[in-house]
Design a protein around this motif. Structure first.
Motif, PDB file in Angstrom:
ATOM      1  N   THR A 165       0.834  -1.206   0.000  1.00  0.00           N
ATOM      2  CA  THR A 165       0.000   0.000   0.000  1.00  0.00           C
ATOM      3  C   THR A 165       0.865   1.251   0.000  1.00  0.00           C
ATOM      4  N   LEU A 214     -13.577   4.830   3.372  1.00  0.00           N
ATOM      5  CA  LEU A 214     -13.124   3.737   2.517  1.00  0.00           C
ATOM      6  C   LEU A 214     -13.147   2.408   3.258  1.00  0.00           C
ATOM      7  N   PHE A 218     -15.539  -0.736   1.914  1.00  0.00           N
ATOM      8  CA  PHE A 218     -14.981  -2.019   1.490  1.00  0.00           C
ATOM      9  C   PHE A 218     -15.313  -3.141   2.472  1.00  0.00           C
ATOM     10  N   SER A 222     -17.618  -7.256   2.236  1.00  0.00           N
ATOM     11  CA  SER A 222     -16.785  -8.405   2.612  1.00  0.00           C
ATOM     12  C   SER A 222     -17.460  -9.301   3.638  1.00  0.00           C
ATOM     13  N   TRP A 390      -9.961   9.771  -7.145  1.00  0.00           N
ATOM     14  CA  TRP A 390      -9.950   8.351  -7.483  1.00  0.00           C
ATOM     15  C   TRP A 390      -8.695   7.626  -7.016  1.00  0.00           C
ATOM     16  N   VAL A 393      -8.944   5.571  -3.764  1.00  0.00           N
ATOM     17  CA  VAL A 393      -9.873   4.466  -3.986  1.00  0.00           C
ATOM     18  C   VAL A 393      -9.175   3.335  -4.728  1.00  0.00           C
ATOM     19  N   LEU A 394      -8.389   3.689  -5.756  1.00  0.00           N
ATOM     20  CA  LEU A 394      -7.636   2.677  -6.503  1.00  0.00           C
ATOM     21  C   LEU A 394      -6.625   1.971  -5.603  1.00  0.00           C
ATOM     22  N   PHE A 397      -8.476  -0.439  -3.382  1.00  0.00           N
ATOM     23  CA  PHE A 397      -8.957  -1.604  -4.125  1.00  0.00           C
ATOM     24  C   PHE A 397      -7.809  -2.576  -4.418  1.00  0.00           C
ATOM     25  N   MET A 398      -6.697  -2.077  -4.930  1.00  0.00           N
ATOM     26  CA  MET A 398      -5.574  -2.950  -5.264  1.00  0.00           C
ATOM     27  C   MET A 398      -4.982  -3.602  -4.021  1.00  0.00           C
ATOM     28  N   THR A 400      -6.555  -4.245  -1.273  1.00  0.00           N
ATOM     29  CA  THR A 400      -7.523  -5.234  -0.796  1.00  0.00           C
ATOM     30  C   THR A 400      -7.371  -6.546  -1.561  1.00  0.00           C
ATOM     31  N   LEU A 401      -7.147  -6.471  -2.871  1.00  0.00           N
ATOM     32  CA  LEU A 401      -6.923  -7.688  -3.655  1.00  0.00           C
ATOM     33  C   LEU A 401      -5.662  -8.410  -3.199  1.00  0.00           C
TER      34      LEU A 401
END
Length: 420
Positions: A165, A214, A218, A222, A390, A393-394, A397-398, A400-401
């Motif tokens: 991160t 955020l 998210f 989940s 954005w 947020v990106l 998201f990344m 989290t993956l």
């Protein structure tokens, strides 16, 4: 868990538990409950009004929780023999609680009174009570056997997710302070970690508010997604619990997902999550050290670095140990103590005498968790996400993956052969 040190006001005000963003997991104290200055009239109409709204909000939470308990017990029998019967039997109480929380959120927002009642939506307070009571239902042998793998998983996940991160946010040019909040919340325990990081790096209130939003945006999906995926993949209960506990950011959402996945999965998820929570103080000290030396506010160049080095904490000194204790989530100790006490009592007290008391503790635990899950729905607020852009947020998201994939691998590696 959300305590932060007070600092002088400036360009980077430290957020406290009274901030709306922090309330998503920490919850502010009810207005008007602190001592009044000497000579000041304590009969303040504004304080009385705030207390009335808080009490009203608490009544709403309790009423919704009571409705959840009613639906959980009544609906499966009422729907038996219908097309909805099989689904009704499989729905756990967290689903009803969060759904009714969202419904209550919408109604109160339309009525324009939700924000006035917000002090009553104490997700973190309710979840801590529920987790301490949950400890009474877990044999200490399970805690001891799970502790080693949980510590290894926590250290590996925190290191990998934090590093990714921090790196990815840096590549996108995100401010170092927001990077610290995003990395801490993703790798440790959601909003509480973000609050601790905000105190360590002197983040802006707006940065903390967006990070908190955020986390919740998210975490809520989940709660349902991870148990469904675990069931789809046929994961054992221990692996499912370890995956949930290591990946969902907030303690409340972990507990909700664990409850959906089953009692044994909930036990492991809770052990893994409280282990991650326990490392919060260490991360806060490391962030304070880094920002004091590398990103020292109030100066520039060599002078700033020298001033930062003078303020930097050192492991082993009294101030650092005090900071570790302040950041340490105390409910973890309650969770462990309840497990130890219940295990000792099980070996020395007749079952006929002990079981009714454990059943009562279990009932209180379900009530506390139901109140927490209702509060999740009531607290949810997507509006503050609109102004942040954005890039964060990106990043979220990344990361989290990455967390999902690495967490699944570690859960399979460390908990595949775990037996209850």
């Amino acid at each position: 868990m959300s305590a932060s040190r007070q600092r002088p006001a400036g360009d980077h005000p430290v957020a406290t538990a009274a901030d709306p963003a922090v309330h998503a997991e920490a919850g502010p104290a009810a207005p008007g409950t602190g001592p009044a200055p000497q000579g000041e009239d304590t009969d303040n109409p504004g304080d009385r009004t705030a207390v009335i709204w808080t009490v009203t909000g608490l009544l709403v939470v309790v009423a919704l929780a009571g409705t959840v308990r009613f639906l959980t017990e009544w609906l499966p029998g009422a729907a038996e023999g219908t097309g909805f019967g099989r689904i009704a039997k499989s729905i756990e109480y967290p689903v009803y609680a969060i759904a009714l929380g969202f419904l209550g959120n919408a109604v109160l927002s339309l009525a324009g009174v939700r924000d006035r009642m917000a002090a009553a939506f104490r997700t973190e307070f309710f979840i801590k009570i529920g987790l301490v009571l949950l400890g009474a239902s877990i044999n200490v042998a399970v805690v001891v056997r799970a502790a080693g793998p949980a510590v290894l998983q926590a250290i590996a996940l925190i290191t990998i997710v934090f590093a990714f991160t921090w790196w990815f946010a840096g590549r996108l040019g995100i401010d170092d302070r927001l990077r610290a909040l995003l990395a801490s919340s993703l790798s440790i325990c959601g909003v509480s970690a973000a609050v601790a990081a905000a105190g360590a790096v002197q983040a802006k209130k707006e940065q903390l508010a967006f990070t908190a939003t955020l986390v919740i945006v998210f975490a809520v999906p989940s709660i349902f997604l991870l148990p469904w995926l675990a069931d789809l993949m046929g994961l054992p209960d221990a692996v499912t619990g370890a995956w949930i506990g290591g990946n969902i950011d907030t303690t409340a959402a972990v507990t909700a997902a664990g409850a959906v996945a089953g009692e044994q999965a909930l036990q492991i998820a809770s052990i893994v999550k409280v282990t991650q929570n326990a490392l919060l103080g260490v991360v806060a000290v490391l962030l304070t050290l880094y920002f004091a030396v590398k990103v020292a506010p109030g100066g520039s160049g060599a002078d700033a670095a020298a001033q930062g080095a003078a303020r930097a904490p050192r492991f082993g000194d009294r101030a650092t140990l005090l900071m570790l204790w302040q950041r340490f989530p105390k409910f973890v100790l309650g969770f462990i103590a309840a497990s130890i006490i219940a295990t000792l009592l099980a070996e020395s007290v007749p079952a006929a005498l002990l079981e009714p008391r454990l059943d009562a503790a279990k009932e209180l635990q379900v009530w506390a968790l139901t109140l927490a899950f209702v509060s999740i729905g009531l607290e949810f607020n997507l509006a503050s996400a609109k102004d942040a852009g954005w890039k964060p947020v990106l990043v979220f998201f990344m990361a989290t993956l990455v967390n999902l994939l690495v967490g699944l691998g570690l859960a399979l590696l460390l908990f595949r052969d775990f037996t209850f």
